[in-house]
Enzyme design. Structure first.
Site, short mmCIF file in Angstrom:
data_model
loop_
_atom_site.label_atom_id
_atom_site.label_comp_id
_atom_site.label_asym_id
_atom_site.label_seq_id
_atom_site.Cartn_x
_atom_site.Cartn_y
_atom_site.Cartn_z
N HIS A 72 0.83 -1.20 0.00
CA HIS A 72 0.00 0.00 0.00
C HIS A 72 0.87 1.26 0.00
O HIS A 72 0.61 2.21 -0.75
CB HIS A 72 -0.92 -0.01 1.23
CG HIS A 72 -1.65 1.27 1.47
ND1 HIS A 72 -2.95 1.48 1.05
CD2 HIS A 72 -1.26 2.42 2.09
CE1 HIS A 72 -3.32 2.70 1.40
NE2 HIS A 72 -2.31 3.29 2.04
N GLU A 73 1.90 1.26 0.82
CA GLU A 73 2.76 2.44 0.89
C GLU A 73 3.55 2.63 -0.42
O GLU A 73 3.74 3.75 -0.88
CB GLU A 73 3.71 2.33 2.08
CG GLU A 73 3.01 2.26 3.43
CD GLU A 73 2.03 3.39 3.66
OE1 GLU A 73 2.23 4.49 3.10
OE2 GLU A 73 1.03 3.18 4.38
N HIS A 96 1.40 4.36 -2.91
CA HIS A 96 1.43 5.83 -2.77
C HIS A 96 2.63 6.41 -3.52
O HIS A 96 2.52 7.46 -4.16
CB HIS A 96 1.51 6.21 -1.30
CG HIS A 96 0.19 6.21 -0.60
ND1 HIS A 96 -0.92 6.89 -1.08
CD2 HIS A 96 -0.20 5.65 0.58
CE1 HIS A 96 -1.93 6.73 -0.24
NE2 HIS A 96 -1.53 5.97 0.77
N GLU A 107 -6.31 7.25 -0.79
CA GLU A 107 -6.22 6.02 0.00
C GLU A 107 -6.89 4.86 -0.72
O GLU A 107 -6.36 3.74 -0.74
CB GLU A 107 -6.85 6.22 1.38
CG GLU A 107 -6.04 7.09 2.32
CD GLU A 107 -4.64 6.55 2.58
OE1 GLU A 107 -4.49 5.33 2.78
OE2 GLU A 107 -3.70 7.36 2.55
#
Length: 309
Positions: free
Chosen positions: A130-131, A134, A199
């Protein structure tokens, strides 16, 4: 669709900024305020990653000091076709993580010791993916841009107090006072809406990077529960960084959904479950064959003590 929403929200914030500047000082005042705000935020653009990591007392780790975490991020970065980011560890019992850096070539991912202690290797892989999403989506740059525009709007509102309005402001002093209150509030709402939109996009791409949407779904549930129970004093001392974390680390973040920096956690979990149920065809990419992102030690119960740093 997430990119369209982000573009629309950025356009709305820019339009708000332009309109307020014109009401206060006409075209000249608007240009001056923009120049000052840009100068103030230029330093933050180049140094924001270092400042944030320092605020949260993060320490860089490598293959020697945290081998499993480092190799996991290395595999995930390869899956995502990204350069290897720097990896940081935060000595904090609250489970959480964030990414920072102005572009993929200058990126860093950070995880708390609480995250590594409470989650399985698969769940940690989902969080790190997930990071990295980003980073791949340039979300840290997007948030820098929105912060710059929001700061410029707040500055214009302060200018209104000292210089008043001009003939373009038909409400006079009442309009100035309203502008001082409403303009920064509106900018904050738009900024948070952008954060929430990004997100969802990072959840989806993170699921693709690690290969298993349910790993991230399970991790989100555990992190949300941990945040409710465990206080994060560094985050409370620097609330402006809350939007960077995978789950809002602040104790008061559940007070009002309108001002939340993150989407509802259960909604995120539901979306990830839908993605898992949709199968390999979802989004045109296959989720199979990606389990190599997780070290061979497998679950949290089977891994040896110490390698996470």
């Amino acid at each position: 669709m997430n990119y369209v929403r982000t573009a629309m929200l950025l356009a709305a914030m820019t339009a708000l900024f332009m309109g307020i500047g014109f009401m206060i000082g006409g075209q000249g005042g608007m240009i001056i305020a923009l120049a000052v705000a840009a100068a103030m935020n230029l330093f933050s653009y180049w140094n924001a990653d270092k400042l944030v990591l320092r605020m949260h007392h993060a320490r860089e780790v490598d293959e020697r000091t945290a081998p499993e975490l480092f190799r996991m991020v290395q595999r995930l970065a390869s899956n995502a076709d990204l350069p290897m980011p720097k990896v940081y560890l935060i000595d904090n019992p609250q489970p959480n993580a964030f990414a920072t850096g102005r572009n993929p070539q200058n990126a860093a991912v950070a995880a708390t010791t609480g995250l590594l202690d409470m989650l399985t290797a698969e769940e940690i892989a989902g969080v790190m993916a997930h990071e990295l999403a980003h980073v791949k989506n340039h979300d840290t740059l997007i948030m820098t841009i929105t912060a710059t525009i929001a700061g410029a709007i707040s500055m214009l509102a302060n200018f209104a107090f000292f210089f008043g309005g001009n003939r373009n402001n038909p409400l006079g002093i009442v309009g100035v006072l309203l502008m001082m209150i409403v303009a920064p509030l509106a900018a904050m709402v738009v900024q948070m809406a952008i954060s929430r939109t990004r997100e969802y996009a990072a959840d989806r791409m993170g699921a693709e990077i690690c290969g298993q949407p349910l790993w991230l779904a399970s991790a989100l549930g555990k992190i949300a529960g941990g945040v409710k129970r465990i206080h994060n004093p560094d985050a409370e001392a620097s609330p402006a960084t809350a939007h960077m974390f995978i789950i809002n680390p602040l104790s008061g973040e559940r007070m009002d959904n309108l001002f939340s920096t993150h989407p509802n956690t259960q909604n995120r979990i539901d979306e990830l479950r839908k993605l898992a149920n949709a199968g390999p065809a979802a989004g045109g990419r296959s989720f199979s064959g990606r389990s190599s992102a997780v070290p061979q030690t497998g679950s949290r119960e089977s891994r040896p003590k110490g390698p996470w740093g």
